[in-house]
Design a protein around this motif. Structure first.
Motif, short mmCIF file in Angstrom:
data_model
loop_
_atom_site.label_atom_id
_atom_site.label_comp_id
_atom_site.label_asym_id
_atom_site.label_seq_id
_atom_site.Cartn_x
_atom_site.Cartn_y
_atom_site.Cartn_z
N ILE A 137 -9.01 3.91 -2.17
CA ILE A 137 -9.73 4.90 -1.37
C ILE A 137 -8.78 5.97 -0.85
CG2 ILE A 137 -11.13 5.24 0.70
CD1 ILE A 137 -12.26 2.41 0.17
N HIS A 138 -7.74 5.56 -0.16
CA HIS A 138 -6.68 6.47 0.31
C HIS A 138 -5.37 5.93 -0.21
CE1 HIS A 138 -9.48 8.50 2.94
NE2 HIS A 138 -9.88 7.33 3.40
N GLY A 139 -4.88 6.46 -1.32
CA GLY A 139 -3.73 5.85 -1.96
C GLY A 139 -4.18 4.59 -2.67
N THR A 140 -3.27 3.65 -2.80
CA THR A 140 -3.60 2.38 -3.44
C THR A 140 -3.20 1.25 -2.51
OG1 THR A 140 -3.24 3.31 -5.63
CG2 THR A 140 -3.18 0.92 -5.46
N GLN A 141 -4.06 0.26 -2.40
CA GLN A 141 -3.76 -0.93 -1.62
C GLN A 141 -3.99 -2.14 -2.51
OE1 GLN A 141 -6.36 -2.50 1.61
NE2 GLN A 141 -4.52 -2.23 2.88
N LEU A 142 -2.94 -2.93 -2.66
CA LEU A 142 -2.97 -4.14 -3.46
C LEU A 142 -2.84 -5.31 -2.48
CD1 LEU A 142 -2.73 -5.26 -6.41
CD2 LEU A 142 -0.27 -5.01 -6.14
N THR A 143 -3.85 -6.18 -2.43
CA THR A 143 -3.85 -7.29 -1.49
C THR A 143 -3.91 -8.60 -2.28
OG1 THR A 143 -5.04 -5.97 0.14
CG2 THR A 143 -5.03 -8.36 0.48
N VAL A 144 -2.96 -9.48 -1.99
CA VAL A 144 -2.90 -10.79 -2.62
C VAL A 144 -3.08 -11.85 -1.54
CG1 VAL A 144 -1.41 -12.45 -3.82
CG2 VAL A 144 -1.41 -10.05 -4.50
N ASN A 145 -4.01 -12.76 -1.76
CA ASN A 145 -4.21 -13.91 -0.88
C ASN A 145 -3.96 -15.17 -1.70
OD1 ASN A 145 -5.29 -12.79 1.72
ND2 ASN A 145 -6.75 -11.88 0.28
N LEU A 146 -3.12 -16.04 -1.16
CA LEU A 146 -2.81 -17.31 -1.80
C LEU A 146 -3.07 -18.44 -0.82
CD1 LEU A 146 0.66 -16.54 -3.46
CD2 LEU A 146 -1.53 -16.78 -4.63
N PRO A 147 -3.46 -19.60 -1.33
CA PRO A 147 -3.57 -20.75 -0.43
C PRO A 147 -2.17 -21.10 0.07
CG PRO A 147 -3.90 -21.44 -2.70
CD PRO A 147 -3.79 -19.95 -2.71
N SER A 148 -2.08 -21.54 1.32
CA SER A 148 -0.77 -21.93 1.85
C SER A 148 -0.25 -23.13 1.08
CB SER A 148 -0.87 -22.25 3.34
OG SER A 148 -1.55 -23.48 3.52
N ARG A 149 1.04 -23.31 1.13
CA ARG A 149 1.66 -24.43 0.44
C ARG A 149 1.12 -25.76 0.99
NH1 ARG A 149 8.14 -25.45 -0.21
NH2 ARG A 149 7.96 -27.23 -1.57
N ARG A 150 0.89 -25.82 2.29
CA ARG A 150 0.36 -27.03 2.89
C ARG A 150 -1.00 -27.36 2.28
NH1 ARG A 150 3.11 -24.42 6.74
NH2 ARG A 150 1.36 -23.14 7.34
N ARG A 151 -1.85 -26.34 2.11
CA ARG A 151 -3.17 -26.57 1.53
C ARG A 151 -3.05 -26.95 0.06
NH1 ARG A 151 -7.38 -21.94 0.74
NH2 ARG A 151 -8.21 -22.82 -1.14
N GLU A 152 -2.12 -26.23 -0.64
CA GLU A 152 -1.88 -26.50 -2.05
C GLU A 152 -1.44 -27.94 -2.25
OE1 GLU A 152 1.83 -24.94 -4.10
OE2 GLU A 152 0.34 -23.49 -4.76
N GLU A 153 -0.53 -28.44 -1.39
CA GLU A 153 -0.03 -29.80 -1.52
C GLU A 153 -1.09 -30.84 -1.14
OE1 GLU A 153 3.44 -29.58 0.93
OE2 GLU A 153 4.68 -28.77 -0.70
N SER A 154 -1.97 -30.52 -0.20
CA SER A 154 -2.98 -31.48 0.22
C SER A 154 -4.05 -31.70 -0.85
CB SER A 154 -3.63 -31.05 1.54
OG SER A 154 -4.44 -29.91 1.33
N GLU A 214 0.83 -1.21 0.00
CA GLU A 214 0.00 0.00 0.00
C GLU A 214 0.86 1.25 0.00
OE1 GLU A 214 -2.60 0.11 3.39
OE2 GLU A 214 -1.06 -0.71 4.69
N ASP A 215 0.33 2.27 -0.65
CA ASP A 215 1.02 3.56 -0.68
C ASP A 215 0.04 4.66 -0.31
OD1 ASP A 215 -0.19 4.95 -3.09
OD2 ASP A 215 0.61 3.21 -4.13
N ASP A 216 0.59 5.84 -0.05
CA ASP A 216 -0.25 6.99 0.30
C ASP A 216 -0.38 7.97 -0.86
OD1 ASP A 216 2.29 8.07 0.20
OD2 ASP A 216 2.18 9.06 2.16
N GLY A 217 -0.25 7.45 -2.06
CA GLY A 217 -0.30 8.30 -3.26
C GLY A 217 -1.72 8.65 -3.68
N ARG A 218 -1.84 9.02 -4.94
CA ARG A 218 -3.12 9.54 -5.44
C ARG A 218 -4.09 8.47 -5.91
NH1 ARG A 218 0.03 12.77 -9.77
NH2 ARG A 218 1.05 11.08 -10.84
N GLY A 219 -3.72 7.21 -5.83
CA GLY A 219 -4.64 6.16 -6.29
C GLY A 219 -4.71 6.13 -7.80
N LEU A 220 -5.60 5.34 -8.32
CA LEU A 220 -5.78 5.27 -9.77
C LEU A 220 -6.71 6.38 -10.23
CD1 LEU A 220 -6.21 1.43 -10.26
CD2 LEU A 220 -4.22 2.81 -10.79
N PRO A 221 -6.36 7.04 -11.32
CA PRO A 221 -7.24 8.11 -11.82
C PRO A 221 -8.58 7.56 -12.29
CG PRO A 221 -5.22 7.91 -13.16
CD PRO A 221 -5.18 6.86 -12.12
N GLN A 222 -9.63 8.32 -12.08
CA GLN A 222 -10.98 7.91 -12.49
C GLN A 222 -11.11 7.79 -14.00
OE1 GLN A 222 -13.30 6.97 -10.50
NE2 GLN A 222 -12.33 7.56 -8.59
#
Length: 161
Positions: A142-159, A106-114
Motif C-alpha cells: 500500500i505504502h512501499g512494501t511490507q513483508l511480515t513473517v509469523n512463525l510459531p515460537s520454538r516452545r510451541r514448535e517443540e511441544s 518494510e520500506d518506503d519505496g514504490r511497492g510492487l508494480p501492478q
C-alpha cells in the motif's frame, strides 16, 4: 518447487550459501549480528537508504531452521529493496509475543508494480521456507512494501513434536 526456484537455490549453493554453511556462519554470531552484517554488506547507507533495526528476538528462542529462515527473509527482502524499491528507508522489526515470533521488513519505496506478478521466485522460495516451519508470510504494497513473517515460537514448535 518450480524448477527456477530450485535452480536459484542451486546457484546460491554454488556461491557458498548452503543451509549448512549459513548455519555454521550463524553459529559464530547471533542472528541480529548476522542481519547487521548483511546490512553493511549491502551498503544501504551508501545507496542513500536509511536503515533501522528494532531487534527483540533472543537467539535462544529460535531453532536453527528458524534462524536460517529469518536470515533468508531478510536477505531476500533487502535484496529486493536494493534492486526494485527505489526506497529512502527500510526498517526491520522483530518481536516474540506468546506463541508467535514476528519479523517485519518494510520500506518506503514504490511497492510492487501492478504489471508484474505479486511474487517473484525469491519471495516464493521464502514463503515455502516459512510455511514449512508452520508459519505465514504476508506481503502488503500500500505504502512501499511490507513483508511480515509469523512463525510459531520454538516452545510451541517443540511441544508439538
Amino acid at each position: 518447487m518450480p524448477a527456477s526456484v530450485a535452480s536459484k537455490y542451486a546457484a546460491q549453493a554454488k556461491a557458498g550459501y548452503t543451509v549448512d554453511s549459513l548455519t555454521q556462519q550463524l553459529d559464530d554470531m547471533t542472528l541480529e549480528q548476522a542481519v547487521r552484517s548483511l546490512l553493511r554488506e549491502l551498503e544501504l547507507e551508501r545507496r542513500g537508504i536509511v536503515t533501522r533495526l528494532e531487534w527483540q528476538l533472543a537467539d535462544g528462542d529460535l531453532s536453527d531452521a528458524q534462524r536460517v529462515t529469518l536470515f533468508r527473509v531478510c536477505q531476500e527482502g533487502l535484496n529486493n529493496v536494493v534492486k526494485h524499491a527505489n526506497a529512502h528507508s527500510v526498517t526491520i522489526r522483530t518481536r516474540a509475543s506468546g506463541e508467535q515470533l514476528q519479523l517485519v521488513l518494510e520500506d518506503d519505496g514504490r511497492g510492487l508494480p501492478q504489471s508484474r506478478p505479486q511474487q517473484g521466485y525469491g519471495l516464493l522460495g521464502i514463503r515455502e521456507r516459512v510455511q514449512a516451519l508452520g508459519g505465514s508470510l504476508q506481503l502488503s504494497c500500500i505504502h512501499g512494501t511490507q513483508l511480515t513473517v509469523n512463525l510459531p515460537s520454538r516452545r510451541r514448535e517443540e511441544s508439538h513434536d
